[in-house]
Design a protein around this motif. Structure first.
Motif, PDB file in Angstrom:
ATOM      1  N   THR A 174       8.865  -1.829 -11.900  1.00 50.88           N
ATOM      2  CA  THR A 174       9.561  -2.857 -12.645  1.00 50.88           C
ATOM      3  C   THR A 174      10.152  -2.551 -14.031  1.00 50.88           C
ATOM      4  O   THR A 174      11.258  -2.532 -14.569  1.00 50.88           O
ATOM      5  CB  THR A 174       9.103  -4.318 -12.717  1.00 50.88           C
ATOM      6  OG1 THR A 174       8.806  -4.536 -11.211  1.00 50.88           O
ATOM      7  CG2 THR A 174       9.875  -5.334 -12.983  1.00 50.88           C
ATOM      8  N   GLU A 206      -5.251   6.429  -0.393  1.00 50.37           N
ATOM      9  CA  GLU A 206      -5.952   7.467  -1.082  1.00 50.37           C
ATOM     10  C   GLU A 206      -4.748   8.225  -1.795  1.00 50.37           C
ATOM     11  O   GLU A 206      -3.755   8.293  -1.448  1.00 50.37           O
ATOM     12  CB  GLU A 206      -6.607   8.265  -0.082  1.00 50.37           C
ATOM     13  CG  GLU A 206      -7.489   7.847   0.924  1.00 50.37           C
ATOM     14  CD  GLU A 206      -8.847   7.398   0.367  1.00 50.37           C
ATOM     15  OE1 GLU A 206      -9.198   8.030  -0.527  1.00 50.37           O
ATOM     16  OE2 GLU A 206      -9.430   6.539   0.904  1.00 50.37           O
ATOM     17  N   ARG A 220      -6.345   0.954  -2.528  1.00 50.46           N
ATOM     18  CA  ARG A 220      -5.685   1.323  -3.679  1.00 50.46           C
ATOM     19  C   ARG A 220      -6.203   0.706  -5.118  1.00 50.46           C
ATOM     20  O   ARG A 220      -6.336   1.700  -5.871  1.00 50.46           O
ATOM     21  CB  ARG A 220      -4.323   0.871  -3.591  1.00 50.46           C
ATOM     22  CG  ARG A 220      -3.415   1.658  -2.263  1.00 50.46           C
ATOM     23  CD  ARG A 220      -2.325   0.809  -2.179  1.00 50.46           C
ATOM     24  NE  ARG A 220      -1.160   0.775  -3.121  1.00 50.46           N
ATOM     25  CZ  ARG A 220      -0.222  -0.164  -3.266  1.00 50.46           C
ATOM     26  NH1 ARG A 220       0.042  -0.851  -2.292  1.00 50.46           N
ATOM     27  NH2 ARG A 220       0.802  -0.172  -4.214  1.00 50.46           N
TER      28      ARG A 220
HETATM   29  P1  AP5 Z   1       5.869  -3.073  -9.230  1.00 54.15           P
HETATM   30  O1  AP5 Z   1       6.940  -2.961 -10.517  1.00 54.15           O
HETATM   31  O2  AP5 Z   1       6.423  -2.717  -7.976  1.00 54.15           O
HETATM   32  O3  AP5 Z   1       4.442  -2.744  -9.642  1.00 54.15           O
HETATM   33  P2  AP5 Z   1       3.777  -1.120  -9.889  1.00 54.15           P
HETATM   34  O4  AP5 Z   1       2.813  -0.954 -10.804  1.00 54.15           O
HETATM   35  O5  AP5 Z   1       4.922  -0.068  -9.710  1.00 54.15           O
HETATM   36  O6  AP5 Z   1       3.057  -1.020  -8.313  1.00 54.15           O
HETATM   37  P3  AP5 Z   1       3.065   0.139  -7.213  1.00 54.15           P
HETATM   38  O7  AP5 Z   1       2.566  -0.459  -5.901  1.00 54.15           O
HETATM   39  O8  AP5 Z   1       4.318   0.738  -7.102  1.00 54.15           O
HETATM   40  O9  AP5 Z   1       2.138   1.076  -7.961  1.00 54.15           O
HETATM   41  P4  AP5 Z   1       1.085   2.278  -7.153  1.00 54.15           P
HETATM   42  O10 AP5 Z   1       0.784   2.834  -8.238  1.00 54.15           O
HETATM   43  O11 AP5 Z   1       0.217   1.601  -5.910  1.00 54.15           O
HETATM   44  O12 AP5 Z   1       2.317   2.795  -6.063  1.00 54.15           O
HETATM   45  P5  AP5 Z   1       2.871   4.285  -6.057  1.00 54.15           P
HETATM   46  O13 AP5 Z   1       4.347   3.989  -5.480  1.00 54.15           O
HETATM   47  O14 AP5 Z   1       2.804   4.928  -7.606  1.00 54.15           O
HETATM   48  O15 AP5 Z   1       5.657  -4.615  -9.169  1.00 54.15           O
HETATM   49  C1  AP5 Z   1       4.714  -5.066  -8.063  1.00 54.15           C
HETATM   50  C2  AP5 Z   1       5.313  -6.372  -7.674  1.00 54.15           C
HETATM   51  O16 AP5 Z   1       5.346  -7.303  -8.818  1.00 54.15           O
HETATM   52  C3  AP5 Z   1       6.690  -6.510  -7.369  1.00 54.15           C
HETATM   53  O17 AP5 Z   1       7.011  -7.390  -6.194  1.00 54.15           O
HETATM   54  C4  AP5 Z   1       7.299  -7.112  -8.710  1.00 54.15           C
HETATM   55  O18 AP5 Z   1       8.696  -7.858  -8.462  1.00 54.15           O
HETATM   56  C5  AP5 Z   1       6.545  -7.827  -9.054  1.00 54.15           C
HETATM   57  N1  AP5 Z   1       6.339  -8.214 -10.561  1.00 54.15           N
HETATM   58  C6  AP5 Z   1       6.583  -7.148 -11.551  1.00 54.15           C
HETATM   59  N2  AP5 Z   1       6.071  -7.674 -12.801  1.00 54.15           N
HETATM   60  C7  AP5 Z   1       5.908  -9.113 -12.587  1.00 54.15           C
HETATM   61  C8  AP5 Z   1       5.764  -9.929 -13.496  1.00 54.15           C
HETATM   62  N3  AP5 Z   1       5.539  -9.703 -14.870  1.00 54.15           N
HETATM   63  N4  AP5 Z   1       5.581 -11.432 -12.938  1.00 54.15           N
HETATM   64  C9  AP5 Z   1       5.194 -11.328 -11.427  1.00 54.15           C
HETATM   65  N5  AP5 Z   1       5.849 -10.357 -10.737  1.00 54.15           N
HETATM   66  C10 AP5 Z   1       5.906  -9.277 -11.152  1.00 54.15           C
HETATM   67  O19 AP5 Z   1       1.975   5.284  -5.137  1.00 54.15           O
HETATM   68  C11 AP5 Z   1       1.926   4.990  -3.744  1.00 54.15           C
HETATM   69  C12 AP5 Z   1       0.978   5.832  -3.190  1.00 54.15           C
HETATM   70  O20 AP5 Z   1       1.637   7.177  -3.220  1.00 54.15           O
HETATM   71  C13 AP5 Z   1      -0.180   5.968  -3.635  1.00 54.15           C
HETATM   72  O21 AP5 Z   1      -1.393   5.103  -3.099  1.00 54.15           O
HETATM   73  C14 AP5 Z   1      -0.730   7.385  -3.339  1.00 54.15           C
HETATM   74  O22 AP5 Z   1      -0.967   7.662  -2.050  1.00 54.15           O
HETATM   75  C15 AP5 Z   1       0.626   8.217  -3.605  1.00 54.15           C
HETATM   76  N6  AP5 Z   1       0.684   8.825  -4.693  1.00 54.15           N
HETATM   77  C16 AP5 Z   1       1.806   8.428  -6.084  1.00 54.15           C
HETATM   78  N7  AP5 Z   1       1.470   8.955  -7.134  1.00 54.15           N
HETATM   79  C17 AP5 Z   1       0.538   9.882  -6.697  1.00 54.15           C
HETATM   80  C18 AP5 Z   1      -0.061  10.972  -7.595  1.00 54.15           C
HETATM   81  N8  AP5 Z   1       0.460  11.008  -9.043  1.00 54.15           N
HETATM   82  N9  AP5 Z   1      -1.172  11.427  -7.124  1.00 54.15           N
HETATM   83  C19 AP5 Z   1      -1.655  11.010  -5.883  1.00 54.15           C
HETATM   84  N10 AP5 Z   1      -1.015  10.477  -5.270  1.00 54.15           N
HETATM   85  C20 AP5 Z   1      -0.035   9.708  -5.660  1.00 54.15           C
END
Ligand code: AP5
Length: 214
Positions: free
Chosen positions: A16, A58, A169
């Motif tokens: 976000t 993972e 996670r």
């Molecule tokens: P949002 O902004 O979507 O949060 P986020 O921190 O981006 O959360 P993610 O779940 O995308 O992070 P993640 O790190 O688990 O996933 P990623 O895609 O990197 O906000 C979340 C919610 O809250 C939304 O509904 C939003 O509207 C709401 N919100 C935001 N701000 C708010 C506020 N102030 N108040 C209220 N509500 C609010 O990774 C997914 C998977 O990919 C991992 O599990 C892993 O398997 C893989 N992966 C990705 N990167 C790597 C890496 N570098 N190494 C290894 N595996 C990786």
């Protein structure tokens, strides 16, 4: 050149806030999660390899992730700066990123949110299948149910936003990613933001931190 690293637990708001930073400062946001989900959707060999790990909450193998990052940051649109959302995810990735030797200032921003709030946020998150816009059914719902305000695309729930995967996670974050807080603190480039509250207010704090580095 400014390299901005967004750190924080799943659901802390990295995506976000990353979108808002990108819009304001014009740096591309590079989300390894988005790149992997796109590969899964298109059933590419990379996507097939990553899917199993992602479904379990993972981390995907470092070699795969580092390959993605090296290619992406070498593109023309990254010359003035970029925002890393979801990378690095462990010390090895952070060290390998440093070894790339990309010139410029580096800043890591940590989004701090309590576990209960994270679980609430992730279970009510919906994302646009088409443009990736992020919604929260409670805090920032779309105008029309199930439809993206920005592009009219279909809103879906991510596969890894199921309760049992959210739990995994979170523990992967604590074991493998949280040590990066000290890593960047020791380098004197960590800014901390209280990421609970209004999205706009949080963004103001983020801009204050970025302003000190520009
Ligand atoms: P949002 O902004 O979507 O949060 P986020 O921190 O981006 O959360 P993610 O779940 O995308 O992070 P993640 O790190 O688990 O996933 P990623 O895609 O990197 O906000 C979340 C919610 O809250 C939304 O509904 C939003 O509207 C709401 N919100 C935001 N701000 C708010 C506020 N102030 N108040 C209220 N509500 C609010 O990774 C997914 C998977 O990919 C991992 O599990 C892993 O398997 C893989 N992966 C990705 N990167 C790597 C890496 N570098 N190494 C290894 N595996 C990786």
């Amino acid at each position: 050149m400014l390299k901005i690293i967004l750190l924080g637990a799943p659901g802390a708001g990295k995506g976000t806030q990353g979108n808002l930073i990108s819009k304001k400062y014009g740096f591309p946001k590079i989300s390894t999660g988005d790149i992997l989900r796109e590969a899964v959707k298109n059933r590419t060999p990379l996507g097939m390899k990553a899917k199993e790990k992602m479904d379990k909450g993972e981390l995907v193998d470092d070699e795969i992730i580092l390959g993605i990052i090296k290619e992406r940051v070498s593109r023309e649109d990254c010359k003035k700066g970029f925002i890393l959302d979801g990378f690095p995810r462990n010390i090895k990735q952070a060290e390998e990123f440093e070894k790339l030797g990309i010139e410029g200032k580096e800043l890591a921003i940590l989004f701090e949110v309590k576990d209960e709030e994270i679980i609430r946020r992730l279970s009510s998150r919906r994302v646009c299948k088409n443009c990736g816009a992020i919604y929260n059914l409670v805090v920032s719902p779309p105008k029309k149910e199930g439809v993206c305000d920005k592009c009219g695309g279909e809103l879906i729930q991510r596969d890894d936003d199921r309760p049992e995967v959210i739990k995994r996670r979170l523990s992967v974050y604590k074991e493998q990613t949280e040590p990066l807080v000290k890593f960047y603190e020791n380098r004197g480039i960590l800014g901390k933001v209280n990421a609970e509250g209004e999205i706009e207010q949080i963004f103001n704090s983020v801009c204050d931190i970025i302003g000190q580095y520009l």
